[in-house]
Design an enzyme around this catalytic site. Structure first.
Site, short mmCIF file in Angstrom:
data_model
loop_
_atom_site.label_atom_id
_atom_site.label_comp_id
_atom_site.label_asym_id
_atom_site.label_seq_id
_atom_site.Cartn_x
_atom_site.Cartn_y
_atom_site.Cartn_z
N ILE A 12 -26.59 6.02 -19.77
CA ILE A 12 -27.56 6.38 -18.72
C ILE A 12 -28.66 5.32 -18.63
N THR A 120 -31.05 17.22 -22.72
CA THR A 120 -29.73 17.73 -22.36
C THR A 120 -29.77 19.25 -22.17
N ASP A 121 -28.81 19.75 -21.39
CA ASP A 121 -28.66 21.21 -21.24
C ASP A 121 -28.17 21.87 -22.52
N GLU A 122 -27.66 21.05 -23.46
CA GLU A 122 -27.07 21.64 -24.67
C GLU A 122 -28.11 22.30 -25.57
N TYR A 147 -26.07 17.72 -33.07
CA TYR A 147 -26.62 16.92 -31.95
C TYR A 147 -27.61 17.73 -31.14
N SER A 148 -27.17 18.90 -30.67
CA SER A 148 -28.05 19.65 -29.76
C SER A 148 -29.28 20.19 -30.49
N LYS A 151 -31.72 17.34 -30.49
CA LYS A 151 -32.30 17.16 -29.15
C LYS A 151 -33.32 18.28 -28.89
N ARG A 190 -12.49 8.64 -22.19
CA ARG A 190 -11.39 8.64 -23.17
C ARG A 190 -10.06 8.91 -22.48
N LEU A 203 -6.60 17.18 -24.99
CA LEU A 203 -7.41 18.34 -24.61
C LEU A 203 -7.74 19.14 -25.87
N ARG A 211 -17.82 22.37 -18.28
CA ARG A 211 -18.97 21.47 -18.26
C ARG A 211 -19.39 21.30 -16.80
N GLY A 272 -17.32 25.00 -33.57
CA GLY A 272 -18.53 25.49 -32.89
C GLY A 272 -18.59 25.13 -31.41
P1 NAD Z 1 -25.37 6.63 -25.24
O1 NAD Z 1 -24.88 7.03 -26.58
O2 NAD Z 1 -24.43 6.06 -24.24
O3 NAD Z 1 -26.55 5.56 -25.41
C1 NAD Z 1 -27.56 5.71 -26.39
C2 NAD Z 1 -28.25 4.36 -26.57
O4 NAD Z 1 -29.31 4.53 -27.54
C3 NAD Z 1 -27.32 3.26 -27.10
O5 NAD Z 1 -27.48 2.07 -26.36
C4 NAD Z 1 -27.77 3.08 -28.55
O6 NAD Z 1 -27.60 1.75 -29.03
C5 NAD Z 1 -29.24 3.46 -28.46
N1 NAD Z 1 -29.78 3.92 -29.75
C6 NAD Z 1 -29.18 4.77 -30.63
N2 NAD Z 1 -29.96 4.94 -31.72
C7 NAD Z 1 -31.08 4.19 -31.50
C8 NAD Z 1 -32.27 3.96 -32.26
N3 NAD Z 1 -32.47 4.52 -33.48
N4 NAD Z 1 -33.23 3.15 -31.73
C9 NAD Z 1 -33.04 2.55 -30.52
N5 NAD Z 1 -31.92 2.73 -29.78
C10 NAD Z 1 -30.96 3.54 -30.26
O7 NAD Z 1 -26.12 7.91 -24.65
P2 NAD Z 1 -26.26 8.40 -23.15
O8 NAD Z 1 -25.11 9.23 -22.81
O9 NAD Z 1 -26.65 7.26 -22.29
O10 NAD Z 1 -27.53 9.38 -23.30
C11 NAD Z 1 -28.85 8.90 -23.14
C12 NAD Z 1 -29.81 10.06 -23.30
O11 NAD Z 1 -29.54 11.04 -22.34
C13 NAD Z 1 -29.73 10.74 -24.67
O12 NAD Z 1 -31.04 11.08 -25.06
C14 NAD Z 1 -28.90 11.99 -24.40
O13 NAD Z 1 -29.26 13.02 -25.28
C15 NAD Z 1 -29.33 12.31 -22.97
N6 NAD Z 1 -28.34 13.03 -22.16
C16 NAD Z 1 -27.05 12.57 -22.07
C17 NAD Z 1 -26.15 13.24 -21.25
C18 NAD Z 1 -24.72 12.77 -21.10
O14 NAD Z 1 -23.91 13.50 -20.52
N7 NAD Z 1 -24.36 11.60 -21.54
C19 NAD Z 1 -26.56 14.39 -20.56
C20 NAD Z 1 -27.88 14.83 -20.68
C21 NAD Z 1 -28.76 14.12 -21.48
O1 TDX Z 2 -10.91 14.00 -26.14
C1 TDX Z 2 -11.64 14.96 -25.81
N1 TDX Z 2 -11.05 16.10 -25.38
C2 TDX Z 2 -11.77 17.20 -24.99
O2 TDX Z 2 -11.18 18.22 -24.58
C3 TDX Z 2 -13.09 14.89 -25.86
C4 TDX Z 2 -13.77 13.65 -26.35
C5 TDX Z 2 -13.80 16.00 -25.45
N2 TDX Z 2 -13.16 17.12 -25.03
C6 TDX Z 2 -13.97 18.26 -24.53
C7 TDX Z 2 -15.15 18.69 -25.36
C8 TDX Z 2 -16.13 19.19 -24.32
O3 TDX Z 2 -15.84 20.54 -23.98
O4 TDX Z 2 -14.54 17.81 -23.29
C9 TDX Z 2 -15.86 18.32 -23.10
C10 TDX Z 2 -16.82 17.16 -22.94
O5 TDX Z 2 -16.92 16.50 -24.19
P1 TDX Z 2 -17.94 15.29 -24.45
O6 TDX Z 2 -17.67 14.19 -23.51
O7 TDX Z 2 -17.91 14.99 -25.91
O8 TDX Z 2 -19.33 15.92 -23.98
P2 TDX Z 2 -20.22 17.16 -24.49
O9 TDX Z 2 -19.92 17.50 -25.90
O10 TDX Z 2 -20.11 18.24 -23.47
O11 TDX Z 2 -21.70 16.48 -24.44
C11 TDX Z 2 -22.06 15.60 -23.36
O12 TDX Z 2 -22.90 16.25 -22.44
C12 TDX Z 2 -24.20 16.57 -22.84
C13 TDX Z 2 -22.75 14.34 -23.89
O13 TDX Z 2 -21.92 13.70 -24.85
C14 TDX Z 2 -24.10 14.69 -24.50
O14 TDX Z 2 -24.76 13.49 -24.91
C15 TDX Z 2 -24.91 15.39 -23.46
O15 TDX Z 2 -26.13 15.81 -24.01
#
Ligand code: NAD
Ligand code: TDX
Length: 331
Positions: A12, A120-122, A147-148, A151, A190, A203, A211, A272
């Site tokens: 993001i 996050t919504d989690e 994780y959640s 957060k 993936r 899956l 989601r 979980g």
């Molecule tokens: P991501 O894992 O793709 O990126 C995280 C970045 O943070 C990476 O570039 C990593 O190098 C950096 N990082 C990790 N630890 C660090 C540290 N100690 N100091 C400095 N940098 C560090 O994550 P993302 O999916 O881009 O998520 C970004 C934010 O948005 C997170 O806070 C996540 O909780 C939140 N978020 C993500 C989603 C989602 O679906 N991906 C949804 C809602 C909220």
């Molecule tokens: O190979 C897979 N097969 C599968 O069925 C993977 C990697 C995941 N899953 C399922 C698990 C979840 O129900 O798919 C769904 C999505 O999985 P993730 O991509 O791991 O996302 P989720 O755990 O929902 O969390 C994501 O959304 C909220 C982000 O990773 C978080 O950073 C964000 O806060």
């Protein structure tokens, strides 16, 4: 405006850098990123020298103090973000997500800077499949995974710093993002990269978990709406009415990539595993006039598949190690 983006080499954060260069070209952007396994310099390559990358950790007080002092506004994305990793090794999640957010809050408080905390919504736990309720700004916190929980801890720290120290911060809780530059450990990339490499999608369990998908550019447009028009101390849910169960997402990927509908494997479920997330984004739509631009998941997913097809150099070097790690977990 001098904008500090923490975690700007991740999904993001890198997309917000590109979004900002397109839509707010007057901003000067500094990225603070530890370049963990989840960060990629290649994700920022298209920004060229229009962004300064500082490699360092969010829980480093001296570094964070210096960067916050030099900025006007901070957007905080840096986090350990993958649920499965938090189950196999929770400690980095506590360090980065909780101690890191604390460190940033202290710097923002000292230098009286504006902070937007991306969450996050989690943090709200999960919903039953047939629950008519969706998550909203008043939903109680009830996180399930390490994780959640971290957060949720970071959100609560922000709320306490707003109330007690009058820090000028806002928080957003967004649903699942997809789009370019997403690490291939995550569900959608993936499966796309599996198919591109001749592997079947994987899956978890029965695949009935739901989601609420949003394109990363719609998330970042909402973050900008909050930065520009959000209420000080305000909380905002971000979501695009994109509920899909995991099995349906795999079916759509297979259809868009020209594979048979049953060409996937069931693998071990996540311990979980949250059943359903669903966002009611009425507040941000009503108060800030934000609306998502990617209205069909099918179009957004097709564009994302095209991006991974066109950018194999970005993800291919990671693929074997990611799959080897999953294989050890029976996933
Ligand atoms: P991501 O894992 O793709 O990126 C995280 C970045 O943070 C990476 O570039 C990593 O190098 C950096 N990082 C990790 N630890 C660090 C540290 N100690 N100091 C400095 N940098 C560090 O994550 P993302 O999916 O881009 O998520 C970004 C934010 O948005 C997170 O806070 C996540 O909780 C939140 N978020 C993500 C989603 C989602 O679906 N991906 C949804 C809602 C909220
Ligand atoms: O190979 C897979 N097969 C599968 O069925 C993977 C990697 C995941 N899953 C399922 C698990 C979840 O129900 O798919 C769904 C999505 O999985 P993730 O991509 O791991 O996302 P989720 O755990 O929902 O969390 C994501 O959304 C909220 C982000 O990773 C978080 O950073 C964000 O806060």
């Amino acid at each position: 405006m001098n904008l500090l983006v923490t975690g700007g080499a991740g999904l993001i954060g890198s997309n917000v850098v590109h979004y900002t260069l397109r839509h707010r070209p007057q901003c000067r952007i500094t990225v603070l990123d530890a370049m963990t396994y989840a960060g990629s310099q290649a994700s920022l390559a298209a920004a060229g020298n229009r962004v300064e990358l500082v490699v360092g950790r969010i829980e480093d007080p001296a570094l964070v103090d210096r960067l916050v002092a030099a900025s006007d506004v901070v957007v905080h994305f840096a986090a350990e973000s993958h649920n499965d990793n938090s189950i196999s090794n929770p400690l980095p999640f506590v360090t980065t997500n909780v101690v890191g957010t604390f460190t940033l809050l202290e710097a923002v408080r000292k230098h009286k800077k504006r902070l937007h905390h991306v969450s996050t919504d989690e943090v709200f736990g999960d919903l039953e499949l047939d629950d008519p309720e969706r998550f909203r700004e008043t939903t109680p916190y009830n996180p399930s995974s390490p994780y959640s929980a971290t957060k949720a801890g970071s959100d609560l720290l922000v709320k306490a710093w707003v109330r007690t120290f009058k820090v000028n911060a806002t928080i957003s809780n967004c649903s699942n993002n997809y789009g370019p530059y997403q690490h291939i450990e995550k569900f959608i990339p993936r499966q796309i990269t599996n198919v591109l490499g001749g592997r079947k999608p994987r899956l978890y369990g029965e695949g009935k978990n739901v989601r609420d998908w949003i394109h990363v550019d719609d998330h970042n447009a909402a973050v900008w709406a909050i930065l520009e028009r959000g209420q000080p101390g305000g909380y905002y849910m971000i979501g695009a009415d994109g509920e899909q169960n995991n099995k349906a997402v795999i079916s759509l990927i297979l259809e868009l990539m020209g594979k048979p509908a049953d060409w996937y494997d069931h693998v071990n479920d996540r311990p979980g595993h949250d059943l359903r997330y669903a966002i009611d984004a009425a507040k941000i739509r009503r108060e800030l006039g934000w609306t998502p631009r990617y209205t069909t998941f099918r179009d957004g997913l097709a564009a994302t598949i095209a991006w991974y097809r066109d950018n194999t150099a970005w993800w291919q070097p990671l693929k074997e190690a990611v799959e080897a790690k999953y294989a050890k977990q029976g996933q």
